[in-house]
Write a protein that holds these residues in place. Structure first.
Motif, PDB file in Angstrom:
ATOM      1  N   LYS A  30       0.829  -1.216   0.000  1.00  0.00           N
ATOM      2  CA  LYS A  30       0.000   0.000   0.000  1.00  0.00           C
ATOM      3  C   LYS A  30       0.860   1.262   0.000  1.00  0.00           C
ATOM      4  O   LYS A  30       0.603   2.218  -0.753  1.00  0.00           O
ATOM      5  CB  LYS A  30      -0.915   0.000   1.226  1.00  0.00           C
ATOM      6  CG  LYS A  30      -1.865   1.185   1.288  1.00  0.00           C
ATOM      7  CD  LYS A  30      -2.774   1.084   2.504  1.00  0.00           C
ATOM      8  CE  LYS A  30      -3.706   2.283   2.566  1.00  0.00           C
ATOM      9  NZ  LYS A  30      -4.601   2.208   3.764  1.00  0.00           N
ATOM     10  N   TYR A  31       1.901   1.249   0.805  1.00  0.00           N
ATOM     11  CA  TYR A  31       2.775   2.420   0.929  1.00  0.00           C
ATOM     12  C   TYR A  31       3.509   2.706  -0.381  1.00  0.00           C
ATOM     13  O   TYR A  31       3.491   3.835  -0.899  1.00  0.00           O
ATOM     14  CB  TYR A  31       3.776   2.187   2.065  1.00  0.00           C
ATOM     15  CG  TYR A  31       4.843   3.245   2.182  1.00  0.00           C
ATOM     16  CD1 TYR A  31       4.528   4.559   2.517  1.00  0.00           C
ATOM     17  CD2 TYR A  31       6.192   2.927   1.954  1.00  0.00           C
ATOM     18  CE1 TYR A  31       5.517   5.533   2.638  1.00  0.00           C
ATOM     19  CE2 TYR A  31       7.181   3.888   2.071  1.00  0.00           C
ATOM     20  CZ  TYR A  31       6.831   5.181   2.400  1.00  0.00           C
ATOM     21  OH  TYR A  31       7.816   6.147   2.498  1.00  0.00           O
ATOM     22  N   PHE A  32       4.137   1.667  -0.943  1.00  0.00           N
ATOM     23  CA  PHE A  32       4.918   1.887  -2.159  1.00  0.00           C
ATOM     24  C   PHE A  32       4.034   2.093  -3.388  1.00  0.00           C
ATOM     25  O   PHE A  32       4.426   2.786  -4.324  1.00  0.00           O
ATOM     26  CB  PHE A  32       5.901   0.727  -2.369  1.00  0.00           C
ATOM     27  CG  PHE A  32       7.095   0.781  -1.462  1.00  0.00           C
ATOM     28  CD1 PHE A  32       8.164   1.607  -1.765  1.00  0.00           C
ATOM     29  CD2 PHE A  32       7.139   0.040  -0.297  1.00  0.00           C
ATOM     30  CE1 PHE A  32       9.272   1.680  -0.928  1.00  0.00           C
ATOM     31  CE2 PHE A  32       8.241   0.101   0.549  1.00  0.00           C
ATOM     32  CZ  PHE A  32       9.311   0.934   0.234  1.00  0.00           C
ATOM     33  N   SER A  33       2.841   1.510  -3.376  1.00  0.00           N
ATOM     34  CA  SER A  33       1.902   1.760  -4.471  1.00  0.00           C
ATOM     35  C   SER A  33       1.510   3.225  -4.523  1.00  0.00           C
ATOM     36  O   SER A  33       1.393   3.822  -5.605  1.00  0.00           O
ATOM     37  CB  SER A  33       0.646   0.900  -4.310  1.00  0.00           C
ATOM     38  OG  SER A  33       0.932  -0.455  -4.513  1.00  0.00           O
ATOM     39  N   SER A  34       1.338   3.817  -3.354  1.00  0.00           N
ATOM     40  CA  SER A  34       0.949   5.230  -3.304  1.00  0.00           C
ATOM     41  C   SER A  34       2.050   6.143  -3.844  1.00  0.00           C
ATOM     42  O   SER A  34       1.788   7.263  -4.272  1.00  0.00           O
ATOM     43  CB  SER A  34       0.623   5.633  -1.864  1.00  0.00           C
ATOM     44  OG  SER A  34       1.790   5.640  -1.051  1.00  0.00           O
ATOM     45  N   LEU A  35       3.293   5.619  -3.852  1.00  0.00           N
ATOM     46  CA  LEU A  35       4.421   6.393  -4.358  1.00  0.00           C
ATOM     47  C   LEU A  35       4.747   6.061  -5.823  1.00  0.00           C
ATOM     48  O   LEU A  35       5.677   6.634  -6.393  1.00  0.00           O
ATOM     49  CB  LEU A  35       5.656   6.131  -3.488  1.00  0.00           C
ATOM     50  CG  LEU A  35       5.539   6.536  -2.017  1.00  0.00           C
ATOM     51  CD1 LEU A  35       6.787   6.099  -1.250  1.00  0.00           C
ATOM     52  CD2 LEU A  35       5.322   8.034  -1.868  1.00  0.00           C
ATOM     53  N   GLY A  36       3.991   5.130  -6.399  1.00  0.00           N
ATOM     54  CA  GLY A  36       4.160   4.812  -7.820  1.00  0.00           C
ATOM     55  C   GLY A  36       5.243   3.801  -8.132  1.00  0.00           C
ATOM     56  O   GLY A  36       5.713   3.740  -9.273  1.00  0.00           O
ATOM     57  N   TYR A  37       5.641   3.001  -7.146  1.00  0.00           N
ATOM     58  CA  TYR A  37       6.712   2.030  -7.377  1.00  0.00           C
ATOM     59  C   TYR A  37       6.177   0.717  -7.936  1.00  0.00           C
ATOM     60  O   TYR A  37       5.027   0.342  -7.679  1.00  0.00           O
ATOM     61  CB  TYR A  37       7.476   1.764  -6.077  1.00  0.00           C
ATOM     62  CG  TYR A  37       8.455   2.858  -5.746  1.00  0.00           C
ATOM     63  CD1 TYR A  37       9.795   2.745  -6.081  1.00  0.00           C
ATOM     64  CD2 TYR A  37       8.033   4.021  -5.108  1.00  0.00           C
ATOM     65  CE1 TYR A  37      10.693   3.752  -5.804  1.00  0.00           C
ATOM     66  CE2 TYR A  37       8.922   5.049  -4.819  1.00  0.00           C
ATOM     67  CZ  TYR A  37      10.249   4.900  -5.175  1.00  0.00           C
ATOM     68  OH  TYR A  37      11.128   5.912  -4.902  1.00  0.00           O
ATOM     69  N   SER A  38       7.028   0.024  -8.693  1.00  0.00           N
ATOM     70  CA  SER A  38       6.683  -1.272  -9.262  1.00  0.00           C
ATOM     71  C   SER A  38       6.710  -2.331  -8.163  1.00  0.00           C
ATOM     72  O   SER A  38       7.673  -2.408  -7.393  1.00  0.00           O
ATOM     73  CB  SER A  38       7.675  -1.641 -10.368  1.00  0.00           C
ATOM     74  OG  SER A  38       7.421  -2.937 -10.861  1.00  0.00           O
ATOM     75  N   ILE A  39       5.650  -3.152  -8.118  1.00  0.00           N
ATOM     76  CA  ILE A  39       5.504  -4.130  -7.044  1.00  0.00           C
ATOM     77  C   ILE A  39       5.209  -5.499  -7.624  1.00  0.00           C
ATOM     78  O   ILE A  39       4.434  -5.644  -8.572  1.00  0.00           O
ATOM     79  CB  ILE A  39       4.360  -3.715  -6.097  1.00  0.00           C
ATOM     80  CG1 ILE A  39       4.697  -2.385  -5.421  1.00  0.00           C
ATOM     81  CG2 ILE A  39       4.102  -4.787  -5.051  1.00  0.00           C
ATOM     82  CD1 ILE A  39       3.546  -1.762  -4.702  1.00  0.00           C
TER      83      ILE A  39
END
Length: 302
Positions: free
Chosen positions: A240-249
């Protein structure tokens, strides 16, 4: 410089196999020349070794201009091809004797050189055996002996460990490193094994006949390779945190992987969201990542 290539070009009808490339190889260097099949590697090697004529550009090997001193250049080069060029019906001894004779090495001189190579490559016990009955690892050691019989200044290794078991690959590389350290041998390598390229002094990546990236392995990884964080706990929070920053997951069975722009980012994220950093690891990008990033292709397997 052992190799100096300037604006080299070679075409086959409408196909630009080598399209205006330039690079240099220093004495004693392990130089990796990487590209998928058809990228232009073999064409370049064939030009360097005097097998194929170039269309234009300058090529100097061991101080000689290939347009003027091709025979001198051939005498300075040893090549280990991906597929062996030795006679399977002859013994190891006869194969090496025939090769030595081509370079004017006869009698006592051949005997002395054979003893040197037998000790270096541990082939004394198989000299009388028929080449075709040897194992893959044994054949590869004979291929190396063939390439070294005339004490070349430049050793070209074209996919030298393809198909070999891990133990034999380690043996091959220990021999190569010994020659580099003790004799100052320069090694020009093509390989599908990126860990071998990672140990190089310098790397050139070629794609569709053009150089698309070059530098030291460390420099290339810093410039092109992503780093990754793997989270084993707090996976949903991390996603959730990194998705909000636009990172590839990427979510796997046991972990969630985040692709970073650089390792230094980890410190920033640790400070901003320390609660999710309970069970994790940071993985540095590697040469596989570099190759994929600059060519859009996977080198392993072509």
């Amino acid at each position: 410089m052992v190799i100096e290539i300037d604006n080299l070009k070679k075409s086959f009808k409408d196909v630009k196999a080598v399209d205006d490339i330039s690079f240099k190889v220093k004495k004693g260097e392990l130089f990796s020349f990487l590209g998928v099949n058809g990228a232009g590697k073999s064409t370049t090697i064939n030009i360097i070794s005097g097998v194929l004529n170039k269309d234009s550009g300058k090529v100097k090997v061991c101080g000689y201009d290939i347009d003027e001193k091709v025979n001198e250049i051939k005498s300075k080069i040893g090549i280990v091809f991906q597929n062996s060029v030795l006679d399977k019906k002859l013994s190891v001894y006869d194969n090496l004797k025939y090769r030595a004779n081509l370079y004017g090495i006869f009698g006592t001189a051949f005997k002395f050189r054979l003893e040197e190579l037998s000790e270096l490559l541990d082939i004394k016990d198989i000299l009388k055996r028929q080449l075709g009955k040897l194992s893959g690892g044994q054949k590869r050691r004979i291929d190396i002996a063939r390439a070294l019989i005339h004490k070349p200044e430049l050793l070209i290794l074209d996919e030298p460990t393809t198909g070999l078991d891990p133990k034999t690959r380690i043996t091959v590389w220990s021999i190569v490193e010994k020659l580099r350290k003790e004799d100052g041998l320069t090694v020009f390598l093509t390989t599908h094994y990126m860990e071998e390229a990672s140990d190089s002094d310098y790397v050139v990546i070629i794609d569709a006949g053009k150089i698309v990236a070059e530098g030291t392995p460390h420099g290339l990884k810093n410039e092109f390779a992503s780093d990754f964080i793997k989270f084993y706990n707090h996976r949903e929070e991390a996603e959730k945190y990194f998705s909000s920053l636009g990172y590839s997951i990427k979510n796997e069975r046991d972990f969630t992987e985040i692709e970073l722009k650089g390792t230094a980012e980890t410190t920033k994220f640790f400070k901003e969201k320390p609660n999710i950093f309970e069970d994790f690891e940071v993985l540095k990008g590697n040469m596989d990542n570099v190759f994929l990033k600059v060519t859009g292709k996977n080198l392993q397997g072509g």
